[in-house]
Every structure is written in C-alpha cells, then in structure tokens.
Design a protein around this motif. Structure first.
Motif, PDB file in Angstrom:
ATOM      1  N   ALA A 119       0.869  -1.178   0.000  1.00  0.00           N
ATOM      2  CA  ALA A 119       0.000   0.000   0.000  1.00  0.00           C
ATOM      3  C   ALA A 119       0.905   1.228   0.000  1.00  0.00           C
ATOM      4  O   ALA A 119       1.832   1.323   0.803  1.00  0.00           O
ATOM      5  N   VAL A 120       0.640   2.155  -0.924  1.00  0.00           N
ATOM      6  CA  VAL A 120       1.479   3.338  -1.073  1.00  0.00           C
ATOM      7  C   VAL A 120       0.613   4.584  -0.942  1.00  0.00           C
ATOM      8  O   VAL A 120      -0.419   4.703  -1.595  1.00  0.00           O
ATOM      9  N   LEU A 121       1.049   5.500  -0.088  1.00  0.00           N
ATOM     10  CA  LEU A 121       0.391   6.791   0.085  1.00  0.00           C
ATOM     11  C   LEU A 121       1.069   7.786  -0.845  1.00  0.00           C
ATOM     12  O   LEU A 121       2.280   7.988  -0.758  1.00  0.00           O
ATOM     13  N   HIS A 122       0.299   8.374  -1.764  1.00  0.00           N
ATOM     14  CA  HIS A 122       0.818   9.379  -2.686  1.00  0.00           C
ATOM     15  C   HIS A 122       0.365  10.743  -2.199  1.00  0.00           C
ATOM     16  O   HIS A 122      -0.813  10.936  -1.896  1.00  0.00           O
ATOM     17  N   ILE A 123       1.282  11.698  -2.147  1.00  0.00           N
ATOM     18  CA  ILE A 123       0.952  13.064  -1.753  1.00  0.00           C
ATOM     19  C   ILE A 123       1.462  14.012  -2.818  1.00  0.00           C
ATOM     20  O   ILE A 123       2.667  14.034  -3.114  1.00  0.00           O
TER      21      ILE A 123
END
Length: 183
Positions: A119-123
């Motif tokens: 799971a990757v959080l993109h900002i």
C-alpha cells in the motif's frame, strides 16, 4: 525613560502560545515498493536492449548505445536489489521521509494506491521537485487510520488526475508486460 509604544514593542510568544509539535504516526518501511522479479523479466529486458542496441549500432549512434546500457543497468539494479528501510513520520508540522521534511503548506492532496503488493500513500506537492511524495505503508499501518490523520491537513482524492503520460505508460504495462505474472 522612554515609553514603549505599540509600534516599538516586540512580540515574544509565551511557551503556552507556541504550537506544540506532536507526532501522530511513525513507522519504518521500505523506501520504495519492491517485488522480486522472475527470470522472464530480465530476459525480456535483455532482448529489448539487444534489439535497440542493434538498431542504434546500425544508425551509428554510439552515444545513444551508452545511454541504453546505462538505463538497462539502472533497471537491473532497481529490480534486483531490495530497498533499505527508512523512517516515516506524520506530525503537526508536516511529513518526514527519512532525512527529508515537508511542511503541510507545501503539500496539496493525497490518495492511496497498491503497487507491487504494498500500500502506497501518494501526496501531491506544490513544489517543482519532488512533484509527488510516495510513502510505503508498513504492514502494521492501517490506510483508514492514516487517511483520518492526513485528512485533517490535506484534501483526500478518491480518483487522482492522470496525465496523458501516466495513461500511456499504464497502457503499455498492461498490454506489453515485461514478465509472466500468471502464477
């Protein structure tokens, strides 16, 4: 004795008035998503590079041949060597990724994606570089918990905008996979 007027008074905040820095969440995870590639990935890359090298040799573009070899080497290293773990931290002031810190006012919106089983959080940022931050969530981190914390500071985007380049690259990955994923 000179009297201090409001213009000459210097404002010094008291400790209670200063905002206390509080860490909401902290974890350690790989610096990038990683999945061990199988042999078909490496052979496909080698065949593509050999074909492109032959074409550039016939065109006598020796500098381009060097660039192709360098890109093939970087692709090999990124696919073969697992990333090291770094610390991620979300606080009242911003986000820390390893040794780099980003204030909330430099960040724009966020969303989640799955990449290589992580799971990757993109900002999205308001900076020229980096345009986007990617935080790999640890196995213990819950997406909903992270979403709830970051939504206090940034807007959540359910379906992020994709440029034509992103759409094109996703289409290439889907229609021309570099490895057999039939397991």
């Amino acid at each position: 004795m000179a009297k201090k007027t409001p213009e000459t008074q210097v404002f010094t905040p008291k400790m209670s008035e200063a905002e206390e820095i509080k860490t909401f969440l902290s974890w350690e995870a790989p610096s990038r998503p990683f999945r061990k590639k199988d042999r078909s990935y490496y052979t496909t890359i080698a065949i593509l590079v050999a074909l492109l090298m032959l074409i550039t040799f016939l065109m006598r573009e020796f500098l381009l041949m060097g660039v192709l070899l360098a890109l093939a080497f970087v692709t090999y290293v990124l696919a073969f060597v697992p990333p090291h773990n770094i610390k991620y931290r979300i606080s009242t002031q911003g986000i820390t990724i390893g040794e780099d810190f980003y204030f909330w006012h430099f960040l724009d919106a966020f969303w989640f994606k799955q990449k290589d089983g992580s799971a990757v959080l993109h900002i999205q940022t308001r900076l020229r570089f980096p345009v986007q931050l990617m935080l790999v969530l640890g196995s213990n981190e819950d997406e909903e918990k992270v979403k709830k914390i970051i939504a206090k500071f940034l807007p959540y985007v359910e379906v992020p905008y994709k440029s034509w380049m992103e759409k094109w690259s996703e289409g290439l990955q889907k229609n021309f996979p570099l490895e057999n994923i039939h397991r």
